[in-house]
Design a protein around this motif. Structure first.
Motif, short mmCIF file in Angstrom:
data_model
loop_
_atom_site.label_atom_id
_atom_site.label_comp_id
_atom_site.label_asym_id
_atom_site.label_seq_id
_atom_site.Cartn_x
_atom_site.Cartn_y
_atom_site.Cartn_z
N PHE A 1 -5.42 5.78 8.51
CA PHE A 1 -5.54 4.38 8.08
C PHE A 1 -5.35 4.19 6.57
O PHE A 1 -4.95 3.12 6.12
N ASP A 2 -5.65 5.22 5.80
CA ASP A 2 -5.61 5.15 4.33
C ASP A 2 -4.17 4.99 3.86
O ASP A 2 -3.42 5.96 3.78
N GLY A 3 -3.80 3.74 3.63
CA GLY A 3 -2.41 3.44 3.23
C GLY A 3 -1.65 2.71 4.33
O GLY A 3 -1.31 1.52 4.19
N PRO A 4 -1.40 3.38 5.47
CA PRO A 4 -0.63 2.73 6.54
C PRO A 4 -1.19 1.39 7.00
O PRO A 4 -0.43 0.46 7.29
N GLY B 1 -9.55 5.06 -5.75
CA GLY B 1 -8.51 4.50 -6.61
C GLY B 1 -7.40 3.90 -5.77
O GLY B 1 -7.24 4.27 -4.60
N HIS B 2 -6.67 2.96 -6.35
CA HIS B 2 -5.58 2.31 -5.60
C HIS B 2 -4.45 1.92 -6.54
O HIS B 2 -4.65 1.76 -7.76
N ASP B 3 -3.27 1.69 -5.96
CA ASP B 3 -2.08 1.39 -6.77
C ASP B 3 -2.27 0.17 -7.67
O ASP B 3 -1.68 0.08 -8.75
N SER C 1 0.86 -1.18 0.00
CA SER C 1 0.00 0.00 0.00
C SER C 1 0.90 1.23 0.00
O SER C 1 1.98 1.18 -0.61
N HIS C 2 0.48 2.30 0.64
CA HIS C 2 1.26 3.56 0.54
C HIS C 2 1.30 4.26 1.90
O HIS C 2 0.52 3.95 2.80
N LEU C 3 2.23 5.21 2.03
CA LEU C 3 2.36 5.98 3.28
C LEU C 3 2.09 7.46 3.06
O LEU C 3 1.90 8.21 4.02
N ASP D 1 3.89 8.05 -3.52
CA ASP D 1 2.86 8.96 -4.02
C ASP D 1 1.67 8.26 -4.67
O ASP D 1 1.44 8.36 -5.88
N GLU D 2 0.90 7.56 -3.89
CA GLU D 2 -0.35 6.96 -4.40
C GLU D 2 -1.40 8.06 -4.57
O GLU D 2 -2.16 8.08 -5.52
N GLU D 3 -1.44 9.01 -3.63
CA GLU D 3 -2.57 9.95 -3.57
C GLU D 3 -2.60 11.00 -4.67
O GLU D 3 -3.65 11.48 -5.05
N GLY D 4 -1.42 11.44 -5.11
CA GLY D 4 -1.41 12.53 -6.09
C GLY D 4 -1.70 13.87 -5.45
O GLY D 4 -1.99 14.86 -6.12
N LEU E 1 -4.52 -4.73 1.47
CA LEU E 1 -5.57 -4.51 2.47
C LEU E 1 -5.77 -3.01 2.57
O LEU E 1 -4.80 -2.26 2.67
N HIS E 2 -7.02 -2.57 2.53
CA HIS E 2 -7.29 -1.11 2.57
C HIS E 2 -8.61 -0.85 3.28
O HIS E 2 -9.49 -1.71 3.32
N ILE E 3 -8.75 0.32 3.84
CA ILE E 3 -10.06 0.70 4.41
C ILE E 3 -11.00 0.98 3.23
O ILE E 3 -10.57 1.41 2.17
MN MN Z 1 -5.20 4.73 -0.22
#
Ligand code: MN
Ligand code: HGY
Ligand code: MN
Length: 413
Positions: free
Chosen positions: A89-92, A356-358, A78-80, A123-126, A189-191
């Motif tokens: 939670f979004d990423g971590p 959206g996700h990686d 996922s992403h940080l 940089d997943e979020e942009g 795994l993601h929220i």
């Molecule tokens: Mn995310």
């Protein structure tokens, strides 16, 4: 098995890195805060016995060897990076759950044929450059060198500049590319970031597809002038044109099935109480799980905005920031996730991801699968984002079970 306390403690600790005055988390890509979060995660990866490295664009990897070093790796990631004033939670959660999975396997002396790599995508979020999924684009060979200069942050600094400042060589981004012979499958795994699971009292979602985000930047150029001395009939009010455009966007999204449209950023120049706005820019985030419907909505919006601006004698230009096609998740991985849920005595609910996700960038590299846990009141991308410890650990156990099937037996039905 996976350790709930360790996961939760690490989540809280990570949430303090980049905490801002709003109580949310602001950790933009290639920033000191994101670097600090990555270093903390690298330490936990090493505690879990993983070999760690960063690739040419800053993706952080932690590798657990399998019995067959030549076998392609199962990726858990996922992403940080975060949005501005985002949640914890979004990423971590996905990153720490992935570490928890491999650490628990090692502590249980579990051997797998395939190696497992924990991946922290850059940089997943942009959020910084208006162009996201940079790390996953890079590993999939989808990051064109031209993008490095095209995208600028709020200070006008380019993506390439930020990479250089971070110690990367922008000329070497192609060294981040991985081949499909190296990657067996990708699981995240993601929220959920929506209300579906919570509203139905469901603990686990299995993602069937991911809606595609289209990000456009609209610039409206009218004529600034005196607010008091300019008659209404002589105005070329850029903000009034933008306001009408926003209502068009909202109406089209309501009319076209499955569409969502959001204007998240708006700037007004010159920006005086007594000055008619001359130049206004705004961003449109338009999404649909079906590309043809998103295209239909996009065309309708462009036509109607064009007409409104003509009538108002205001020029409008549109720049595409990013255009990501909706994707389907791999039926093989959905099968493994459902099987894992059954083995854990929990039901897995199929749903589409509006976020959206990686994994969207990885679909040509390997099969992609996602597992969701509920978000309280569907809140995300803001400080109140929260998922219960019980749900976090349930999601981690499903990830563990599915990763075991993939890495041990290579089950890809
Ligand atoms: Mn995310
Ligand atoms: O914008 C999104 O859907 C994701 O949070 N990057
Ligand atoms: Mn997000």
């Amino acid at each position: 098995m996976v350790q709930a306390d360790r996961l939760w403690k690490r989540l809280q600790e990570l949430g303090d890195i980049g905490r801002d005055a709003s109580g949310g988390v602001t950790r933009f890509s290639y920033s000191c805060d994101e670097w600090a979060a990555k270093e903390r995660v690298r330490y936990w990866m090493q505690q879990a016995g993983l070999d760690t490295w960063e690739d040419a664009v800053g993706n952080l990897f932690g590798r657990r060897e399998g019995t067959d070093a030549a076998a392609p790796a199962v990726w858990l990631g996922s992403h940080l990076d975060s949005v501005a004033h985002g949640g914890n939670f979004d990423g971590p959660l996905g990153v720490l759950a992935a570490i928890e999975v491999v650490q628990s396997m090692t502590e249980a002396s579990v051997q797998t044929r395939h190696p497992i790599e924990v991946v922290v995508f850059e940089d997943e979020e942009g959020a910084r450059f208006g162009f996201g999924m940079i790390g996953s684009r890079a590993v999939a060979g989808r990051l064109a060198p031209a993008e490095l200069d095209r995208h600028r942050d709020a200070q006008g600094r380019s993506l390439g500049w930020a990479m250089q400042a971070y110690g990367m060589d922008p000329a070497q981004i192609d060294r981040a590319v991985r081949s499909s012979s190296e990657v067996f499958a990708y699981l995240e795994l993601h929220i959920e970031q929506g209300r579906v699971l919570e509203s139905q009292g469901l603990p686990i979602g299995i993602v069937s597809g991911i809606a595609g985000p289209l990000w456009l930047n609209f610039t409206f150029k009218g004529m600034s002038g005196h607010a008091g001395a300019t008659p209404m009939t002589l105005r070329q009010d850029a903000l009034a044109a933008a306001a009408e455009a926003m209502l068009v966007m909202e109406q089209v999204a309501q009319d076209v099935p499955g569409c969502v449209a959001t204007v998240g950023k708006l700037t007004v120049q010159p920006g005086g109480v007594n000055i008619i706005p001359g130049v206004v820019s705004l961003t449109l985030d338009l999404r649909n799980a079906i590309e043809s419907l998103r295209n239909q909505a996009e065309q309708r919006i462009l036509e109607q905005v064009e007409k409104a601006c003509l009538r108002r004698n205001v020029d409008v230009t549109v720049q595409t920031l990013q255009r990501i096609a909706p994707v389907e998740c791999a039926p093989s991985l959905r099968g493994v996730l459902h099987q894992s849920c059954e083995e854990l005595g929990v039901s897995g609910f199929d749903l589409v991801s509006g976020a959206g996700h990686d994994g969207m960038q990885l679909v040509d590299l390997c099969p992609v699968g996602m597992v969701f846990v509920p978000s309280r009141e569907g809140i995300s991308h803001q400080p109140e984002e929260w998922t219960s410890p019980v749900d976090c650990i349930m999601g981690t156990q499903v990830l563990y079970q599915a990763a075991l099937h993939l890495a041990k037996e290579g089950i890809v039905q």
